[in-house]
Design a protein around this motif. Structure first.
Motif, PDB file in Angstrom:
ATOM      1  N   LEU A 282      11.020  -3.306  -0.338  1.00 36.89           N
ATOM      2  CA  LEU A 282       9.455  -4.276  -0.023  1.00 36.89           C
ATOM      3  C   LEU A 282       9.298  -5.025  -0.417  1.00 36.89           C
ATOM      4  CD1 LEU A 282       8.482  -1.245  -2.826  1.00 36.89           C
ATOM      5  CD2 LEU A 282       7.363  -1.662  -0.550  1.00 36.89           C
ATOM      6  N   GLU A 283       9.955  -5.880  -1.757  1.00 46.48           N
ATOM      7  CA  GLU A 283       9.583  -7.966  -1.334  1.00 46.48           C
ATOM      8  C   GLU A 283       9.791  -7.992  -0.909  1.00 46.48           C
ATOM      9  OE1 GLU A 283       9.751  -7.990  -5.916  1.00 46.48           O
ATOM     10  OE2 GLU A 283      11.461  -8.223  -5.384  1.00 46.48           O
ATOM     11  N   GLY A 285       9.207  -7.597   2.611  1.00 42.82           N
ATOM     12  CA  GLY A 285       8.513  -7.012   3.402  1.00 42.82           C
ATOM     13  C   GLY A 285       8.580  -6.512   4.681  1.00 42.82           C
ATOM     14  N   VAL A 289       7.335   2.288   3.952  1.00 43.55           N
ATOM     15  CA  VAL A 289       6.166   2.646   3.016  1.00 43.55           C
ATOM     16  C   VAL A 289       7.575   3.983   3.026  1.00 43.55           C
ATOM     17  CG1 VAL A 289       6.217   4.143   1.043  1.00 43.55           C
ATOM     18  CG2 VAL A 289       5.519   1.916   1.951  1.00 43.55           C
ATOM     19  N   SER A 317       3.198  -0.240  -4.598  1.00 41.84           N
ATOM     20  CA  SER A 317       2.511  -1.080  -3.844  1.00 41.84           C
ATOM     21  C   SER A 317       2.597  -2.470  -5.181  1.00 41.84           C
ATOM     22  CB  SER A 317       1.246  -0.492  -3.992  1.00 41.84           C
ATOM     23  OG  SER A 317       0.511   0.222  -5.048  1.00 41.84           O
ATOM     24  N   ARG A 320       5.226  -5.033  -3.186  1.00 40.02           N
ATOM     25  CA  ARG A 320       4.571  -5.531  -1.453  1.00 40.02           C
ATOM     26  C   ARG A 320       3.119  -6.213  -1.695  1.00 40.02           C
ATOM     27  NH1 ARG A 320       5.291  -3.324   2.785  1.00 40.02           N
ATOM     28  NH2 ARG A 320       6.129  -1.887   2.431  1.00 40.02           N
ATOM     29  N   GLU A 323       4.631  -9.511  -2.732  1.00 39.41           N
ATOM     30  CA  GLU A 323       5.123 -10.336  -1.803  1.00 39.41           C
ATOM     31  C   GLU A 323       4.397 -11.200  -0.618  1.00 39.41           C
ATOM     32  OE1 GLU A 323       8.049 -12.184   1.011  1.00 39.41           O
ATOM     33  OE2 GLU A 323       8.322 -10.989  -0.783  1.00 39.41           O
TER      34      GLU A 323
END
Length: 328
Positions: A282-283, A285, A289, A317, A320, A323
């Motif tokens: 997630l971090e 990018g 999901v 979320s 995300r 990021e």
């Protein structure tokens, strides 16, 4: 009236475990003069030497447990000897029965566990003590990855169980105390205390301390090869029976040895590895999901969301968004 705090000290306590929480309550008191009062107490009055070699003046434990609204057990290298202090253990039990909230900083949770105050309840401790904790106090539902844990007061059949707060490392004690201040005095007071200390009111990385699983993945660790297999094959169904077979052990013996080695159950470790991998995706990018949930073995975004809430205290979320906003 001010919340009366009793800080429990013992020979070999860690000074930062005490100084951090005291600073939080001091800053809260600057805003609300009637918010907190405190005393430093030990089994006997006089002085107690910290692990740094500095002597701190202490009072004797209050005569009755009802003389405290919040009891906070400090951690440190001397905690093992403190757990054998019969006078201290008896007093902690009386304080709990008297209705005081009970809290611990770092390894101070071992003292609460030794007094039986954490049995069948959820708690955390410093990651370096998690294996010892799990071995010595199997009745406690240990969550070794959490920064701090709050357990609400409950009324059992025969007695009332107090509100419990346990924290992980030294600085996690500051997180815990900021949460206590927010609970007692309001979020605005807690935010101002955090601003004065130049710390986050809530850590952006979620409610998770350093994971000892990283150390356990080394090849020389007893289960290092097995954990590496799990990490590289998160999509598989890593049930205890299958992990035990790969380790050439019976399921029961494997589960017992794994808990003793890691301080956590196999299921918890597998979930932790999946969450860490999903968080990194997630971090980093990764856009889908659904794809992350499948690749990391959750099966569905909803199962992944529940795991994130349970272990990190935040939904996927949130990572995300961090990021997308450049981590601010």
């Amino acid at each position: 009236m001010a919340h009366r705090i009793v800080f429990i000290l013992f020979p070999g306590f860690q000074q930062l475990d005490l100084a951090g929480p005291m600073a939080v309550f001091e800053l809260a008191r600057l805003q609300r003069p009637d918010s907190y009062s405190w005393r430093l107490a030990a089994s006997t009055a006089g002085t107690v030497r910290s692990s740094a070699g500095v002597d701190w003046p202490v009072q004797a434990l209050p005569r009755t447990g009802g003389d405290a609204d919040l009891v906070m057990a400090i951690g440190g290298d001397g905690i093992d000897a403190a757990c054998r202090d019969v006078r201290l253990i008896r007093w902690l039990r009386r304080a709990s029965q008297g209705g005081a909230r009970i809290a611990s900083i770092c390894s101070g949770s071992l003292l609460l566990a030794a007094a039986g105050l954490l049995d069948h309840r959820t708690a955390t401790t410093h990651w370096s003590r998690s294996r010892q904790f799990a071995n010595e106090f199997p009745a406690v539902r240990l969550q070794p990855e959490r920064i701090f844990v709050k357990e609400p007061a409950v009324r059992g059949r025969s007695r009332r169980l107090p509100e419990l707060w346990t924290s992980a490392g030294m600085t996690a004690g500051i997180d815990l105390c900021l949460a206590l201040v927010a609970h007692d005095c309001g979020e605005e007071v807690a935010r101002e205390a955090a601003r004065q200390l130049v710390v986050e009111r809530r850590r952006p990385g979620g409610q998770s301390q350093f994971s000892p699983l990283l150390e356990l993945q080394r090849p020389e660790g007893r289960f290092g090869e097995l954990l590496e297999h799990v990490r590289l094959n998160l999509r598989l169904d890593h049930r205890v029976d299958e992990l035990a077979a790969r380790a050439c052990m019976s399921p029961r013996h494997f589960a017992r040895c794994f808990l003793a080695e890691t301080g956590a159950t196999p299921a918890h470790v597998v979930e932790r590895l999946r969450v860490e991998a999903a968080r990194a995706a997630l971090e980093g990018g990764q856009p889908s999901v659904q794809r992350i949930a499948e690749d990391c073995g959750f099966g569905s975004p909803e199962r992944m969301r529940r795991a994130f809430q349970r272990l990190l205290g935040r939904p996927p979320s949130a990572f995300r968004r961090a990021e997308a906003s450049g981590g601010s």
